[in-house]
Design an enzyme around this catalytic site. Sequence first.
Site, PDB file in Angstrom:
ATOM      1  N   HIS A  25       6.547   8.191  -3.530  1.00 57.11           N
ATOM      2  CA  HIS A  25       5.165   8.565  -3.877  1.00 57.11           C
ATOM      3  C   HIS A  25       4.449   7.372  -4.518  1.00 57.11           C
ATOM      4  CE1 HIS A  25       6.493  12.763  -3.594  1.00 57.11           C
ATOM      5  NE2 HIS A  25       5.265  13.177  -3.840  1.00 57.11           N
ATOM      6  N   ASP A  55      -4.544 -10.528 -11.901  1.00 55.77           N
ATOM      7  CA  ASP A  55      -4.826 -11.651 -10.988  1.00 55.77           C
ATOM      8  C   ASP A  55      -3.668 -11.883 -10.021  1.00 55.77           C
ATOM      9  OD1 ASP A  55      -7.381 -12.301 -11.784  1.00 55.77           O
ATOM     10  OD2 ASP A  55      -6.746 -13.824 -13.237  1.00 55.77           O
ATOM     11  N   ASP A  94      -9.545  -7.151  -4.211  1.00 53.17           N
ATOM     12  CA  ASP A  94     -10.221  -7.243  -5.502  1.00 53.17           C
ATOM     13  C   ASP A  94     -10.187  -5.853  -6.117  1.00 53.17           C
ATOM     14  OD1 ASP A  94     -11.810  -7.834  -7.715  1.00 53.17           O
ATOM     15  OD2 ASP A  94     -13.679  -7.536  -6.601  1.00 53.17           O
ATOM     16  N   PHE A  95      -9.563  -5.744  -7.278  1.00 54.22           N
ATOM     17  CA  PHE A  95      -9.493  -4.482  -8.000  1.00 54.22           C
ATOM     18  C   PHE A  95     -10.504  -4.492  -9.155  1.00 54.22           C
ATOM     19  CE2 PHE A  95      -5.222  -5.253  -6.238  1.00 54.22           C
ATOM     20  CZ  PHE A  95      -5.060  -4.105  -5.484  1.00 54.22           C
ATOM     21  N   GLN A 135     -13.963  -8.494 -16.061  1.00 54.77           N
ATOM     22  CA  GLN A 135     -12.868  -8.571 -15.081  1.00 54.77           C
ATOM     23  C   GLN A 135     -12.094  -9.864 -15.239  1.00 54.77           C
ATOM     24  OE1 GLN A 135     -13.045  -7.705 -10.690  1.00 54.77           O
ATOM     25  NE2 GLN A 135     -15.073  -6.935 -11.187  1.00 54.77           N
TER      26      GLN A 135
HETATM   27 MN    MN Z   1       8.815   8.170  -6.498  1.00 55.16          MN
HETATM   28 MN    MN Z   2     -11.023  -7.713  -9.647  1.00 53.38          MN
END
Ligand code: MN
Ligand code: MN
Length: 288
Positions: A137, A261, A270-271, A280
């Site tokens: 999961h 990073d 890109d998060f 960020q």
């Molecule tokens: Mn799991």
């Molecule tokens: Mn980012």
Amino acid sequence: MTRASRVRLVGAAIVVAIAGCAGARLARVEPAPGPVVTAPPPPAAPVIEGIAKSVHAAMGVPKDGDDTDDVLLDRDAFVLSYNPKLEDPNWVSWRLSAADIGDVERQDDFRIDQDLPGGLYRVTPKDYAKSGFDRGHLCPSKDRSTSPEVNSLTFVMTNMQPQRPELNRHRWKEMEEFTRDLAIGRQKQLYVIAGGIFDANPKTIGHGVAVPKAAYKIIVVLEHGQGAKDVTAATEVIAAIMPNSKSVTSKPWTDYRVSIDEVEAATGYDFLGRVPEDVQRVIEAKRP
Ligand code: MN
Ligand code: MN
């Protein structure tokens, strides 16, 4: 249809994936030539908006340089990007607080995701049979355990990646438990993003389900009611990259912590795109 089972297919990427128009964005797709009999109905809403509005994408919809292999699904319990080439999710993103964690039994109803658009291969539990890999999961079962319906949503195969048992049942699980401890013990509101890191030509199982070489997770630790605008340079963030190998148990999970990073560099995504750029920059560079 219950709210829990309702799924919206959203995102320009999905349309592009179906149409096979590599490199194109929906907004730039030209209508096919030929006589137009009736005007097409206007889209119900800008497609990206649906998923972007989800609480589970409050930190931003992760984005990389290639939208054609991001089929975005809003599963209500979480949002995800499915990669038809890898037959795996690129990422799954969800909000977590103590209110999401109950004592409902695991439903264990692993099943194909019927909500993937037609034409795309739908991974079945059989693809994992005798592979030696667990159905790992990404959004954990226990993170959605207040009702059988919401728990069942975590068992769609689009929420799974092939994980070595040593990863799934040990280090990955320990990080999952750590995350829930933040939600329950410290009463935090968390935003979690998890996915895999893949070689260019990954090993596959079953129909062609790619085996990630590593699994990653990013956690943003906030207070209840907070969102992307409340993230500051002082906000606690936790990220990890764990090898999908037997040797993963040679170290405690905390030894796999990295900066965000590093996850961005390893995945190309890109998060936290909705967090102000200057913030960020600071929190993504934070080293454990
Ligand atoms: Mn799991
Ligand atoms: Mn980012």
